[in-house]
Design a protein around this motif. Structure first.
Motif, PDB file in Angstrom:
ATOM      1  N   GLU A 288      -5.500   4.234 -18.859  1.00 32.99           N
ATOM      2  CA  GLU A 288      -6.949   4.048 -18.672  1.00 32.99           C
ATOM      3  C   GLU A 288      -7.278   2.737 -17.945  1.00 32.99           C
ATOM      4  N   HIS A 289      -6.271   1.839 -17.829  1.00 30.34           N
ATOM      5  CA  HIS A 289      -6.507   0.575 -17.124  1.00 30.34           C
ATOM      6  C   HIS A 289      -6.093   0.623 -15.663  1.00 30.34           C
ATOM      7  N   VAL A 290      -5.559   1.764 -15.227  1.00 21.73           N
ATOM      8  CA  VAL A 290      -5.057   1.866 -13.845  1.00 21.73           C
ATOM      9  C   VAL A 290      -6.135   2.518 -12.967  1.00 21.73           C
ATOM     10  N   GLN A 291      -6.345   1.893 -11.787  1.00 22.48           N
ATOM     11  CA  GLN A 291      -7.296   2.492 -10.838  1.00 22.48           C
ATOM     12  C   GLN A 291      -6.539   2.932  -9.583  1.00 22.48           C
ATOM     13  N   LEU A 292      -7.014   4.015  -9.000  1.00 26.16           N
ATOM     14  CA  LEU A 292      -6.384   4.514  -7.768  1.00 26.16           C
ATOM     15  C   LEU A 292      -7.438   4.607  -6.661  1.00 26.16           C
ATOM     16  N   SER A 293      -7.019   4.293  -5.432  1.00 24.57           N
ATOM     17  CA  SER A 293      -7.913   4.543  -4.294  1.00 24.57           C
ATOM     18  C   SER A 293      -7.080   5.129  -3.161  1.00 24.57           C
ATOM     19  N   VAL A 294      -7.703   6.039  -2.413  1.00 29.06           N
ATOM     20  CA  VAL A 294      -6.964   6.741  -1.358  1.00 29.06           C
ATOM     21  C   VAL A 294      -6.620   5.768  -0.230  1.00 29.06           C
TER      22      VAL A 294
ATOM     23  N   ILE B  41      -2.528  16.206  -5.078  1.00 33.70           N
ATOM     24  CA  ILE B  41      -1.070  15.989  -5.148  1.00 33.70           C
ATOM     25  C   ILE B  41      -0.558  15.754  -3.735  1.00 33.70           C
ATOM     26  N   GLY B  42       0.282  14.736  -3.575  1.00 33.62           N
ATOM     27  CA  GLY B  42       0.822  14.386  -2.261  1.00 33.62           C
ATOM     28  C   GLY B  42       0.018  13.302  -1.557  1.00 33.62           C
ATOM     29  N   CYS B  43      -1.137  12.990  -2.119  1.00 33.54           N
ATOM     30  CA  CYS B  43      -2.031  12.003  -1.518  1.00 33.54           C
ATOM     31  C   CYS B  43      -1.447  10.593  -1.669  1.00 33.54           C
ATOM     32  N   ARG B  44      -1.500   9.778  -0.631  1.00 31.85           N
ATOM     33  CA  ARG B  44      -1.010   8.378  -0.692  1.00 31.85           C
ATOM     34  C   ARG B  44      -2.138   7.513  -1.255  1.00 31.85           C
ATOM     35  N   VAL B  45      -1.793   6.672  -2.223  1.00 28.78           N
ATOM     36  CA  VAL B  45      -2.838   5.888  -2.901  1.00 28.78           C
ATOM     37  C   VAL B  45      -2.432   4.428  -3.085  1.00 28.78           C
ATOM     38  N   HIS B  46      -3.460   3.576  -3.237  1.00 32.34           N
ATOM     39  CA  HIS B  46      -3.257   2.227  -3.735  1.00 32.34           C
ATOM     40  C   HIS B  46      -3.454   2.286  -5.246  1.00 32.34           C
ATOM     41  N   ALA B  47      -2.537   1.656  -5.965  1.00 33.15           N
ATOM     42  CA  ALA B  47      -2.677   1.632  -7.430  1.00 33.15           C
ATOM     43  C   ALA B  47      -2.846   0.190  -7.871  1.00 33.15           C
ATOM     44  N   GLY B  48      -3.942  -0.044  -8.579  1.00 32.67           N
ATOM     45  CA  GLY B  48      -4.181  -1.381  -9.114  1.00 32.67           C
ATOM     46  C   GLY B  48      -4.542  -1.278 -10.579  1.00 32.67           C
ATOM     47  N   TRP B  49      -4.656  -2.370 -11.253  1.00 33.43           N
ATOM     48  CA  TRP B  49      -5.028  -2.340 -12.682  1.00 33.43           C
ATOM     49  C   TRP B  49      -5.730  -3.616 -13.074  1.00 33.43           C
ATOM     50  N   ASP B  50      -6.394  -3.535 -14.192  1.00 29.31           N
ATOM     51  CA  ASP B  50      -7.056  -4.696 -14.759  1.00 29.31           C
ATOM     52  C   ASP B  50      -5.955  -5.674 -15.168  1.00 29.31           C
ATOM     53  N   LEU B  51      -5.878  -6.802 -14.468  1.00 22.17           N
ATOM     54  CA  LEU B  51      -4.727  -7.696 -14.635  1.00 22.17           C
ATOM     55  C   LEU B  51      -4.585  -8.224 -16.055  1.00 22.17           C
TER      56      LEU B  51
ATOM     57  N   VAL C 203       1.673   8.872 -10.509  1.00 20.00           N
ATOM     58  CA  VAL C 203       1.883   8.331  -9.153  1.00 20.00           C
ATOM     59  C   VAL C 203       3.307   7.808  -9.054  1.00 20.00           C
ATOM     60  N   GLN C 204       4.005   8.263  -8.027  1.00 15.27           N
ATOM     61  CA  GLN C 204       5.345   7.724  -7.792  1.00 15.27           C
ATOM     62  C   GLN C 204       5.212   6.559  -6.823  1.00 15.27           C
ATOM     63  N   LEU C 205       5.509   5.349  -7.311  1.00  8.80           N
ATOM     64  CA  LEU C 205       5.414   4.173  -6.443  1.00  8.80           C
ATOM     65  C   LEU C 205       6.525   4.206  -5.409  1.00  8.80           C
ATOM     66  N   ASP C 206       6.349   3.427  -4.379  1.00 16.87           N
ATOM     67  CA  ASP C 206       7.315   3.483  -3.276  1.00 16.87           C
ATOM     68  C   ASP C 206       8.699   2.984  -3.674  1.00 16.87           C
ATOM     69  N   ASN C 207       8.763   2.216  -4.776  1.00 20.41           N
ATOM     70  CA  ASN C 207      10.092   1.764  -5.233  1.00 20.41           C
ATOM     71  C   ASN C 207      10.710   2.747  -6.227  1.00 20.41           C
ATOM     72  N   GLY C 208      10.047   3.884  -6.438  1.00 19.17           N
ATOM     73  CA  GLY C 208      10.608   4.925  -7.308  1.00 19.17           C
ATOM     74  C   GLY C 208      10.045   4.911  -8.721  1.00 19.17           C
ATOM     75  N   GLU C 209       9.374   3.832  -9.129  1.00 23.96           N
ATOM     76  CA  GLU C 209       8.821   3.786 -10.490  1.00 23.96           C
ATOM     77  C   GLU C 209       7.597   4.693 -10.578  1.00 23.96           C
TER      78      GLU C 209
ATOM     79  N   LEU D 143      -0.297  -1.696  -5.648  1.00 28.24           N
ATOM     80  CA  LEU D 143       0.970  -1.146  -5.178  1.00 28.24           C
ATOM     81  C   LEU D 143       0.670   0.185  -4.498  1.00 28.24           C
ATOM     82  N   VAL D 144       1.603   0.628  -3.673  1.00 23.61           N
ATOM     83  CA  VAL D 144       1.376   1.876  -2.939  1.00 23.61           C
ATOM     84  C   VAL D 144       2.283   2.969  -3.491  1.00 23.61           C
ATOM     85  N   GLY D 145       1.716   4.167  -3.590  1.00 25.81           N
ATOM     86  CA  GLY D 145       2.516   5.285  -4.088  1.00 25.81           C
ATOM     87  C   GLY D 145       1.912   6.621  -3.698  1.00 25.81           C
ATOM     88  N   THR D 146       2.501   7.696  -4.254  1.00 22.99           N
ATOM     89  CA  THR D 146       2.069   9.058  -3.915  1.00 22.99           C
ATOM     90  C   THR D 146       1.748   9.819  -5.201  1.00 22.99           C
ATOM     91  N   VAL D 147       0.610  10.522  -5.185  1.00 28.35           N
ATOM     92  CA  VAL D 147       0.245  11.319  -6.366  1.00 28.35           C
ATOM     93  C   VAL D 147       1.222  12.485  -6.495  1.00 28.35           C
TER      94      VAL D 147
END
Lengths: 259, 358
Positions: free
Chosen positions: B280-286, B337-347, B315-321, B297-301
């Motif tokens: 619930e603390h993670v935000q995604l933007s296309v 699904i397959g959409c590339r996203v920026h993933a951020g969170w409330d620090l 979301v699979q991050l580009d480093n595999g996590e 961080l950048v990843g794929t839904v």
């Protein structure tokens, strides 16, 4: 459809044959017990039996021994089986093994061994009370099994801990929780013991006590029709005891079993 | 109302440590849940408190009394068991009166208190029924009434809801809490169900492999796990590997990106850490050609699971996590699904814990 019909007929035939196998000797014994010579039939054998003091003495002796055997058996077995179920489940195979030993040790060997083992005191070995020892052993397979099944149906650990958490000691647990929930098992064990003791011949005969079974044997050698009558009465007693086992077995309490 | 003080209690079974120096204090009237997976030692601890097991070392005090050496039937502790424990030969009323009879309370008082307790658990009209005529939930209510009737100094609940179906479980746990509040009795509740523990307790004590790893209010346990097991066991988290680069200001390196993380302060520089993020603390933007926002961080839904008000995206991050994100269902139209996203969170919401495996 045909198959189902023929199999039900087959079952009926088998059941009828088995029924006849059991009933015919009883009917024949019953008919013979009423025979008074020639073509006369009546209750003379039964009337004669009722007037024999020795019969009543032997019957009371066997009944007293049965009651004493029940008391001794339950006093020993109830705590032992309870403890095994509660604290030493791993001992169950040993208990099972010991409980069936009376099946493999011949009664004559058992009585010889017991006579050698118990040499006193006189009030015990010199009286019919001594028969309680072999009778407890003889009844062991049945009484143990009845108690084991009864206790298996209860969650003894939870019941024990529930009773303790409410302040109950061992006495409270035994007499207010365990025994009332084992009435069917206890009744079953008691009735099986009665059936066994009433019919036991070898020990009493070897140790020279005139129990009911010994008296039946004696009558059999002196009066054939009275022996038949007595055999039927004995069978009736055993049968009633077994019926009691079946009836009481239906009321066995179980723990939980939510509606 | 009594306090409960457990001091350095330890227990071994066949050479295996089941409880390792457990210390715990309950205030009078407190409701504490012992929470942990099967085999963590929570039931053993409860049984030691109840007197059904003896601790190898340590002490248990109830109020001013050291109860460690007292037999279970002298501790004045009420207990409700996981298994149905009503005496089958007694009606509901007789079960409730059992402890009072043992205490030789007079019959009128026994009847009065049994009626009062059955009323309290809402079973007054079932007083004359035998256990086999009651449902599982009703049996456990009678068991609760029976435990409360003796006015115990402490109430122990050993997973009393685990045999019940989900709907009854929720209803009964709320009732247990209501009754506990009404009676004000100090209570220890053992459960492996985190939702149960978090929803009704004043405090939750999380146990793991014989250790008490964290004790705190439900919100604290959820939001601020002090142990990696708690972070993994309570709720759902994504775990990212990181490294502390600035111990003083709290800066970590995650996926080759420097991120401020206030709760990394105090962890040694260059220490490997794990970053726990609640969905619930993670935000995604296309990612549609716009510059990457700060601290993302950048990843794929990869996956979308509809949960009702929210949808959980993996979301699979580009480093595999992998990172989980709970997005309001009304806002996921673009996040296919397959959409590339920026993933951020409330620090501030990220929980940083030392990686014990490294």
């Amino acid at each position: 459809m045909m198959n189902r019909q023929s199999s039900s007929w087959g079952r009926l035939v088998v059941l009828s044959l088995v029924g006849l196998y059991f009933l015919l000797p009883l009917v024949a014994t019953g008919v013979f017990s009423f025979w008074e010579g020639g073509d006369r039939y009546g209750l003379r054998a039964y009337v004669s039996l009722v007037h024999q003091d020795e019969l009543w003495e032997s019957l009371w002796l066997s009944l007293r021994l049965a009651l004493e055997t029940i008391v001794v058996t339950l006093v020993i077995l109830v705590p032992a089986v309870f403890w095994m179920h509660l604290k030493a489940k791993s001992f169950k195979p040993l208990f099972d093994f010991v409980s069936i030993l009376p099946f493999v040790v011949p009664p004559i060997a058992l009585v010889a061994g017991l006579t050698a083992l118990y040499t006193g005191p006189a009030w015990f070995v010199g009286t019919s009370n001594f028969l309680i020892v072999p009778y407890v052993i003889l009844a062991l397979p049945y009484t143990y099994r009845a108690l084991d099944v009864g206790m298996s149906s209860l969650d003894l650990k939870t019941l024990t801990e529930a009773s303790q958490s409410l302040g109950g000691g061992w006495g409270t647990l035994f007499f207010r929780v365990l025994i009332p929930n084992l009435t069917s098992a206890l009744a079953g064990a008691a009735l099986l013991t009665i059936a066994i003791v009433m019919g036991e011949f070898t020990f009493a005969n070897v140790l020279l006590f005139n129990t009911f079974a010994v008296y039946i044997n004696y009558i059999g050698q002196t009066s054939a029709t009275e022996a038949a009558a007595l055999t039927l009465l004995s069978f009736l007693m055993t049968w009633l005891a077994m019926l009691g086992v079946l009836v009481t077995g239906r009321g066995q309490a179980t723990l939980g079993g939510a509606r | 109302m009594s306090s409960l003080i457990i001091d350095k209690v330890a227990k071994q079974f066949a050479g295996r440590t089941v409880l390792n120096d457990i210390s715990l204090t309950l205030a009078p009237g407190e409701f504490l849940s012992l929470l942990g997976p099967s085999g963590c030692g929570k039931t053993t601890l409860l049984r030691i408190i109840a007197g059904f097991e003896r601790a190898d070392q340590g002490s248990v005090r109830l109020g001013d009394l050291d109860i460690g050496q007292l037999p279970a039937n002298r501790r004045n502790i009420g207990m409700v068991f996981q298994a149905y424990s009503l005496f089958p030969n007694m009606t509901a009323t007789e079960n409730v009166r059992f402890g009072l009879r043992v205490r030789k309370v007079n019959v009128t008082e026994q009847q009065r208190r049994a009626a009062e307790m059955l009323e309290l658990v809402g079973l007054a009209e079932h007083a004359g029924k035998y256990p086999h005529q009651l449902s599982g939930g009703q049996q456990q209510r009678v068991a609760l009434a029976r435990a409360l009737a003796i006015q115990p100094a402490l109430l122990l609940l050993d997973e009393p809801l685990s045999a019940l179906d989900a709907q009854v479980r929720v209803q009964l746990r709320e009732e247990i809490r209501r009754i506990q509040r009404e009676t004000g009795i100090t209570t220890v509740f053992v459960t492996h169900d985190q939702e149960e523990a978090l929803s009704i307790s004043d405090r939750v004590a999380v146990m793991y492999q014989g250790d008490l790893v964290q004790v705190g209010a439900p919100a604290e346990i959820y939001q601020d796990p002090a142990h990696d097991f708690v972070a993994r066991f309570i709720g759902v988290s994504s775990v990212l590997a990181g490294q502390v680069v600035d111990s003083e200001n709290g800066t970590i390196l995650v996926n080759r990106m420097r991120l401020p993380a206030s709760n990394a302060r105090g962890i040694g520089r260059d220490e490997n850490v794990q970053v726990y993020l609640r969905p619930e603390h993670v935000q995604l933007s296309v990612l549609n050609g716009t510059p990457q926002p700060e601290h993302t961080l950048v990843g794929t839904v990869q996956e979308r699971v509809f949960l009702g008000a929210t949808t959980r995206l993996t979301v699979q991050l580009d480093n595999g996590e992998r990172l989980l994100a709970d997005i309001p269902t009304g806002q996921i139209a673009e996040l296919d699904i397959g959409c590339r996203v920026h993933a951020g969170w409330d620090l501030d919401a990220a929980r940083v814990l030392v990686d014990r495996a490294s």
